[in-house]
Structures are given as structure tokens and as C-alpha cells.
Design a protein around this motif. Structure first.
Motif, short mmCIF file in Angstrom:
data_model
loop_
_atom_site.label_atom_id
_atom_site.label_comp_id
_atom_site.label_asym_id
_atom_site.label_seq_id
_atom_site.Cartn_x
_atom_site.Cartn_y
_atom_site.Cartn_z
N ARG A 123 0.85 -1.19 0.00
CA ARG A 123 0.00 0.00 0.00
C ARG A 123 0.88 1.24 0.00
NH1 ARG A 123 -5.05 -0.71 -1.25
NH2 ARG A 123 -5.59 1.18 -0.06
N THR A 141 -6.14 -4.29 -13.36
CA THR A 141 -5.70 -5.68 -13.52
C THR A 141 -4.55 -5.70 -14.52
OG1 THR A 141 -7.89 -6.57 -13.06
CG2 THR A 141 -6.35 -7.99 -14.26
N THR A 162 -8.93 5.40 -14.23
CA THR A 162 -7.94 5.51 -13.17
C THR A 162 -6.60 5.91 -13.76
OG1 THR A 162 -6.89 4.37 -11.29
CG2 THR A 162 -7.23 3.09 -13.29
N ALA A 212 -5.10 -8.20 -9.84
CA ALA A 212 -5.70 -6.87 -9.72
C ALA A 212 -5.00 -6.06 -8.63
CB ALA A 212 -7.18 -6.99 -9.42
N GLY A 230 -3.00 0.69 -3.87
CA GLY A 230 -2.08 -0.42 -3.74
C GLY A 230 -1.06 -0.44 -4.86
N GLU A 232 -5.54 -3.03 -6.23
CA GLU A 232 -6.60 -2.19 -5.71
C GLU A 232 -6.14 -0.73 -5.64
OE1 GLU A 232 -9.64 -3.23 -5.24
OE2 GLU A 232 -8.98 -5.25 -5.86
N ALA A 233 -7.10 0.18 -5.64
CA ALA A 233 -6.77 1.60 -5.51
C ALA A 233 -5.97 1.83 -4.24
CB ALA A 233 -8.04 2.44 -5.50
N ALA A 267 -8.46 3.80 -9.00
CA ALA A 267 -9.35 2.63 -9.05
C ALA A 267 -8.50 1.41 -9.36
CB ALA A 267 -10.45 2.82 -10.09
N ALA A 268 -9.11 0.23 -9.25
CA ALA A 268 -8.37 -1.01 -9.43
C ALA A 268 -7.88 -1.17 -10.87
CB ALA A 268 -9.24 -2.20 -9.05
N ASP A 274 -2.77 -11.01 -6.00
CA ASP A 274 -3.66 -11.23 -7.14
C ASP A 274 -3.27 -10.29 -8.28
OD1 ASP A 274 -5.04 -13.08 -5.65
OD2 ASP A 274 -6.50 -11.60 -4.91
#
Length: 807
Positions: A243, A384, A324, A295, A300, A297-298, A381-382, A293
Motif C-alpha cells: 500500500r 488488472t 484511473t 488486480a 495499492g 486495488e486503488a 481505481a483497481a 492477485d
């Protein structure tokens, strides 16, 4: 291959006067006949194409233009020829074809030639050429008006020329007004991909945003001259996640907001994106050593590892469900308390920003970068990450040499040296493939030896030196001086006088390696002008005094002791005069060198060590100052100011009490320690010259193993404070061939080798090194004998007494 000289004649006679024509044709014939080029001769002219550029009104700073043409069919022998003043990336139906060009001197441009058929799927085919016009000063490229000259040729027939190409401005998908990457290089990259933003490279029909082309002035053209790069694709591995938070205010960095007049930068108020500020605002708050994973995350990030320090183009396939931003930061190692990526470590903007709309996007950077670790941050935002890769930009023949020993530590150092060379010798010899990508003198002296060892040729060195021969003068420099790095446009005519002296040393070794007398003679006027320049700084003792600009001895205390009379610089000056006297058969220069050495020994040596400098006092007398550096002692021995016979006590002290172990022993604290460039290298060289193989065995581990284990490349400094991938450091491969394997000399012209099993602790060693006639193979086992296999026509000779000196 020799038939390729026919179009050369046409190009030469169009651009140069008659005597130069004859000289250049003889030079090209020699290069091909002697096997300097490892690839077939490429085009030196265009059949019909003329240079063009869109009518932009001259507003071209960091402009990216896509050129495209559709061929109804692609014959099997069709090739794309390209020349440009900037950088380009060529594609066939959207698939990567090549990147270039090979750089040349002011006002000269090299032609690349790419076969098209292997990437064509048959039927109508779209040829794309993305061209970047930096139009900015840098140490990386020459600032020149933008143009593209291109044509597709098959069997002597021209299928398309520049005039037939459509031109598309790639802004705003490729954001134009962005900060510089570094002081030495041009601009960082920011992408805002919209749906179909790269369709110009694949669609058969295109009519959106097409710009009118206009013809630009004809320019001198020449052959590429070097092998085409290797573009191997390497996928990364996700090794950690974490993070981050964005700080409220970005800390000030000294390399932001650099706006010298005429250098080439956008004012802050005009910038469309600030990846530098985003990068500076990042603060890692958590990191876990696990495979997360796909993806992100926002808030991260994922940390990707390529396994070794690499150079090339970062590629990503990304999928997002909400708009994003993704910020990719990168570096050559992990650092800091959390062992994450510190993009500030090299004082560059090691970041690429991508503003993503909903959908799936494939992005590959246009500029090459250097990294082992890639940290991908999802800002809003996330995201991938479906794929993360690097398309290498490297020398294609560096794997031709091999080395294996009974100690895997030496094997790791050799591989790190090879990796360092292949990334720093694509078209010229570079200092580093990251911060600068600049063709520095001094560094090139050592890299020239490496190219001959690893590839069996000197093609890149020839281009590097030829670039200095091409322009009549160097814009912005004082008359007589050579650029410290080239091709480049240094700010305010800055130069390093010392580096031009290394140029003379390299000319002598290049001539010995290749016999390329034509190029040496072509450079004679510049050598005469250079030595005339230095003569203007000689004092009554014949010593150089009060040299202007950046007097550079080494990245250490030595660089603070350079005025008024700097003795290491004068030691180098004497050696350069000797080299020039041997190359150009001028005894006057040799006599001057002998007198210099006499004065240096008289003034600098204090009975124990050599002192670094002297100051001119108000009464006109010269006062030798007491400061002494380690590197000054190595200069004295390497440049023949003295010898172990002349200074036996100093020599014994240096051998026994200096070296990498001095960090722990703290011996001679009054002598300022040296650094990698060139101190540590010179130490190894004089140990080799005077038969200290066992000590080199130990010190090679001390100097280089940590680097090889950390990044898989070798470094600019002895600590990871700057570039961890520096071209000169690949000279370790030469040291291992010469002093660990025992293959003391390889003479490609005489076709001789000198070999002797060295006296050091290794139990066995094997190595092979390429030549134009086949590989030289050496293997031995201590106490079990040796085997030397030579190509046809080669022979072994005795090792020279007391000085298996590369000169």
C-alpha cells in the motif's frame, strides 16, 4: 557484401568533395574486407525517398508523429529503409519490427534497413513508423530539425516513399508537454490511451487527423555500420505487493523544474502532466513479500522483478473497469527500509504515467529505460495487470564469448560484465543505458577492449569514433576541444579536457585492434587541433596549468584537487602525447611527453607518495600542495610516470596495503581513497601489467561480486549511489579473460594469442572468445595441463616479459 559498396559511391559523391569521396570509399572497403561488420552491409542512400515532416510551424519540441503507408502486397524481399533525426519505432500490421536509428555526428544520419515479409500476414499490409522529435539539447542525441526519410524497396523497385505516407499527430494519447526524464536525457512519457488509439498502425483505411507533409532539406546519409539490436521480450514476475499514500505536497527535487535558456524544456505552466510530482508524492506504507492477485486495488501497488537489471521498452497489458491512473516507477535495485523501488535514487524521473479509460489497453514505451524492479501503483481505481514485460534493446552478439571456472563467483562476475556490455553498446559506447545513454570518452577506452573480446569485432567502436570525424566543427565548443560525450549538445559548451586525452589513447588501441588507418588519418586534423588547444595551457615547465571547464580525474576527493597544476591530468597528458606520437609518427610529441614525466616526478613525488596538485602563489611561484589521493598513485603507474623498479617502496605499499580490503583495514587514512572510475580499474590494470594475478583473483571478488549478485550488472561507483549498469565496468570481462583464464593477449590482426596458466587459487578454468576465423578455446586444470584450440591460421606466441600490457 562488397557489392554493397556500389550505392555507397553514389551517396558519397553527392555529399562530399572528391578527395573525401575517395578516402571514404577506401574506408568502407577496408571495414567490410577486414570483417569489421558482422552483418551484411546496409543501404547508404535512398533510391527515391526524400526527407519530409508535417507542417507544424516549427513547434516540434517532444512531438510524436505516426507515419503509415498501406502496401497491397509484400514481396518476399521487401525491405523498409528508415533515416530520421530523432528516434523511431517501426511496425508491420501493429507488430514490432525495429527501433533506431544508430546515432551519428552533427548533420549526418544513418540508414536502417528492415525486412518486412516475416511479420506480414499476406494481403494489404500497414507499415507504421512512429517518430519522436525531441528537438532539445541533451547528452543523448543531437538537437536537429525533425525529418523522416523512408521507403519500401523490393528487387530494385520502390514500392512507397515518404511522400506516400500519412502523418498523424499522436497527441493527446501520447502527452507532449511533460517534464524531462533527466538533465542528460530528454522527456519522460505519459499516455492517455483512448479506444482505438493505436489503430493507425493496423487499419487499412485511415482519415482521422492526417497532417500535410512538406519536404525538408536533403541531409548527408551513411550506413548503419553496426549490427541491429536484439529485442528479446522478457516477462516480469510479481514478487511483492503493498500500500502507499500520496503526500499532500511533493518534496522539492533538484532535478525538477530545470529550464536553462535554449536547452529544451517546457515551462511549468505549460505542462500537461506531472509524473515527477506524483512520483515524489508516493510513500510506501506497507509491503508484503508475497505474490498478490493480478488486480491492484486503488491505493495499492505490485512489485515486479525481471530477475536481472535490463534495458529496453516497458510493456503492459492493463484492464480497468473504472477510469484511473497508473504510475509505474522503476529502479535497478530495491532500497530503503521497506526494500521497495526508490525512483529518485538516480536523480531521474524514473516513472511512466498512464491515464486509463475503461477497457483493455496495451502500452509499450517508446523510450528505453533500465530497471530490474517495476512498481505499479493504482492511484484512483483497481487495475488488472494481464501482462508486464520488457522488450530488450541490446547488442546481439555479446553471448559469443564464454567463461566457466571452478569458482562460480567469477562466473557470476563474467555474466554481469557481459550483461553490462550488451546494454551499453547498441550503436555507440554508452556510459549507462539509463540516466544518460551518452557516448562518453574515457568509458569508451575500456569498452572498446570488451567489444573485441565478446564479439570478435570493433563495429560499435568504429561508429563511435567515426561520429567524431563527421562534423567539421562541434557546435558550441571552443575550437580544438572534443565533446566529452558524443553525439550530444552539452549545455553552454561544457567539456571535460581530460576525456579528450583518453580519446588519443583509444585511437592507438583501436588502430592496433583493427588496422583501420583510414579512419585514424581522417581524425588527424582533430588530433592536431586538440594538441594545439592543450599547448595553450602549458606553463614554463611544460605542465598543463589552470585548465578550464570540468577537470575530471575521478569520482572522489581527487576531483577537488584539480587546480592549478593537476599532476594526474599531466600524467594522462604525457601518455596521450606518447600515444599520438606512435599513431601519427611525431617524435616531437614523444619528446614533450618525456619532459613532462621528468617534471612531474621532480615536483609531485614527496618521497613516499605522489601529490595531486600545486597552486600558483601571488608572487608567481608554484607551491605543491600536500594532499595525496589513491587514484593519483594509480595514474602514475598506469601512465608510465613511474614503474615498480623506479619506486619499489611505493609499489609494495600499493600492492600490499591498498585495494578493496582497505575499507576495513583503514590503512593510510591520510591518502584519500579512490572509486570505481577509473581508480579501481587502473589498479587492476597495473596489477596485471606487473604479474599480480593472485591479488587480482582476490580483488576481483572484492570489487565486483556484490554488484553481480545485487543487480546482475556492474556499477558506476563502488556503492549503489548512481548507475548500477555502467559500460566501462564491463571491462571486468577482459580482466577475467586475461588474468583469471590466462589468455593474456588476443591480436586479431596478427592472428596470435599469448597464453599462460596464471598463478592464483582457481583449480580449473575454461573460456572461448570469437574471432572472424572461429573461436579461440582455452581450458586448463591446475596440475592437469591445458588445451589451447585456435582457428585456422592462428598461432600461439610467448607471453611478453613483465608486461602483458594491453597496449
Amino acid at each position: 557484401m562488397k557489392l554493397a559498396l556500389l550505392p555507397v559511391a553514389g551517396a558519397v559523391f553527392r555529399h562530399f568533395h572528391f578527395p573525401t569521396c575517395l578516402l571514404m570509399i577506401r574506408l568502407l572497403w577496408l571495414a567490410i574486407a577486414s570483417g569489421i561488420f558482422l552483418t551484411p552491409a546496409t543501404a547508404t542512400s535512398f533510391r527515391k525517398a526524400m526527407p519530409h515532416w508535417p507542417d507544424t510551424g516549427g513547434d516540434d519540441l517532444n512531438r510524436r508523429i505516426g507515419f503509415r503507408v498501406v502496401l497491397d502486397e509484400v514481396p518476399a524481399d521487401a525491405v523498409l529503409r528508415v533515416a530520421t533525426s530523432g528516434l523511431y519505432r517501426a511496425t508491420v500490421d501493429g507488430k514490432f519490427l525495429g527501433h533506431g536509428p544508430a546515432r551519428a555526428g552533427h548533420g549526418h544520419f544513418r540508414i536502417d534497413e528492415w525486412p518486412i515479409k516475416p511479420l506480414s500476414e499476406g494481403g494489404p499490409t500497414v507499415i507504421g513508423i512512429e517518430v519522436g522529435a525531441s528537438v532539445a539539447r541533451s547528452y543523448y542525441m543531437v538537437k536537429q530539425p525533425p525529418f523522416l526519410q523512408a521507403e519500401v524497396v523490393s528487387g530494385g523497385k520502390v514500392l512507397a516513399t515518404t511522400r506516400a505516407f500519412q502523418a498523424i499527430d499522436l497527441h493527446p494519447a501520447v502527452v507532449r508537454k511533460v517534464p524531462r526524464y533527466s538533465y542528460q536525457r530528454t522527456f519522460i512519457e505519459v499516455f492517455r490511451p483512448a479506444p482505438g488509439w493505436q489503430a493507425w498502425r493496423t487499419k487499412r483505411k485511415w482519415d482521422s487527423g492526417v497532417l500535410a507533409l512538406k519536404e525538408t532539406p536533403v541531409v548527408p546519409l551513411t550506413a548503419r555500420g553496426v549490427p541491429y539490436p536484439e529485442f528479446k521480450v522478457i516477462d516480469s514476475k510479481v514478487v511483492a505487493g503493498g500500500r502507499f499514500e500520496l503526500l499532500g505536497k511533493a518534496p522539492k527535487r533538484r532535478y525538477y523544474g530545470f529550464h536553462p535558456s535554449g536547452f529544451g524544456d517546457f515551462p511549468d505552466a505549460e505542462l500537461e502532466a506531472r509524473p515527477d510530482h506524483l512520483m515524489s508524492s508516493l510513500k510506501t506504507t506497507e509491503l508484503k513479500e508475497e505474490t498478490p492477485d493480478t488486480a491492484i486495488e486503488a491505493g495499492g501497488f505490485h512489485l515486479h522483478d525481471f530477475g536481472v537489471n535490463l534495458s529496453g521498452f516497458i510493456g503492459l497489458r492493463l484492464r480497468v473497469e473504472k477510469p484511473t491512473r497508473l504510475l509505474a516507477t522503476f529502479d535497478e535495485l530495491r532500497s530503503g527500509p521497506l526494500k521497495d523501488v526508490d525512483p529518485h535514487r538516480m536523480q531521474c524521473v524514473n516513472a511512466v504515467q498512464i491515464d486509463l479509460s475503461v477497457g483493455t489497453h496495451e502500452i509499450e514505451t517508446f523510450e528505453p529505460y533500465t530497471l530490474r524492479y517495476l512498481q505499479l501503483h493504482a492511484l484512483d481505481a483497481a487495475v488488472t495487470v494481464e501482462r508486464s514485460y520488457l522488450r530488450e534493446l541490446s547488442h546481439p552478439h555479446a553471448d559469443r564469448a564464454t567463461f566457466a571456472s571452478s569458482d562460480p563467483r567469477f562466473d557470476a562476475i563474467f555474466e554481469a560484465a557481459r550483461e553490462t556490455f550488451r546494454q551499453n553498446a547498441t550503436d555507440i559506447y554508452m556510459d549507462c543505458p539509463s540516466r544518460e545513454r551518452a557516448g562518453w570518452l574515457c568509458d569508451s577506452f575500456f569498452t572498446g577492449r570488451v567489444e573485441a573480446d565478446l564479439t570478435g569485432a570493433s563495429a560499435v567502436e568504429r561508429n563511435f569514433l567515426e561520429n567524431y570525424a563527421q562534423p567539421e566543427t562541434f557546435p558550441g565548443l571552443v575550437p580544438g576541444m572534443l565533446p566529452m560525450c558524443y553525439p550530444s549538445d552539452p549545455y553552454q559548451g561544457n567539456y571535460i579536457p581530460n576525456w579528450s586525452l583518453w580519446f588519443l589513447l583509444e585511437l592507438e588501441e583501436y588502430l592496433a585492434r583493427t588496422g583501420d588507418r583510414e579512419l585514424i588519418d581522417l581524425l588527424r586534423p582533430k588530433v592536431d587541433a586538440l594538441l594545439k588547444f592543450f599547448a595553450g595551457y602549458e606553463n614554463s615547465d611544460g605542465l598543463l596549468e589552470k585548465l578550464d571547464e570540468w577537470v575530471f580525474v575521478e569520482w572522489s576527493k581527487a576531483n577537488e584537487l584539480v587546480q592549478d597544476v593537476n599532476y594526474p591530468t599531466n600524467m594522462l597528458y604525457a601518455a596521450a602525447l606518447n600515444a599520438a606520437s606512435r599513431v601519427y609518427r611525431n617524435e616531437t610529441w614523444a619528446t614533450k611527453a618525456a619532459s613532462l614525466r621528468e617534471k612531474i616526478n621532480e615536483q609531485s613525488f614527496d618521497g613516499t607518495f605522489y601529490r595531486d596538485h600545486a597552486k600558483r602563489l601571488p608572487d608567481g611561484s608554484l607551491e605543491v600542495r600536500p594532499e595525496r589521493t589513491e587514484v593519483c598513485q594509480y595514474y602514475a603507474f598506469f601512465f608510465d610516470t613511474t614503474t615498480p623498479e623506479a619506486r619499489p617502496e611505493l609499489w609494495k605499499t600499493l600492492v600490499d596495503e591498498f585495494g578493496p580490503s582497505r575499507r576495513e583495514s583503514k590503512a593510510h587514512p591520510e591518502i584519500f581513497p579512490c572509486n570505481q572510475l577509473p581508480g579501481n580499474v587502473l589498479r587492476i590494470e597495473i596489477l596485471s601489467r606487473y604479474g599480480e594475478a593472485a591479488r587480482i583473483h582476490d580483488e576481483a571478488i572484492g570489487y565486483w561480486l556484490m554488484m553481480a549478485e545485487t543487480t546482475g550488472t556492474l556499477w558506476e561507483h563502488d556503492k549503489p549511489q548512481a548507475s548500477c549498469n555502467h559500460g566501462f565496468a564491463s571491462h571486468a570481462a577482459v580482466v577475467l579473460r586475461r588474468d583469471i583464464l590466462g589468455l593474456r593477449q588476443i591480436d586479431h590482426r596478427a592472428k596470435t594469442v599469448a597464453f599462460m596458466i596464471p598463478e592464483h587459487p582457481l583449480e580449473r578454468c575454461r573460456g572461448s572468445f570469437p574471432t572472424a576465423d572461429g573461436d579461440i578455446v582455452v581450458e586448463w586444470t591446475r596440475g592437469g595441463g591445458s588445451k589451447l584450440s585456435l582457428p585456422k591460421g592462428w598461432k600461439a606466441v610467448d607471453v611478453p616479459v613483465a608486461a602483458a600490457d594491453e597496449r
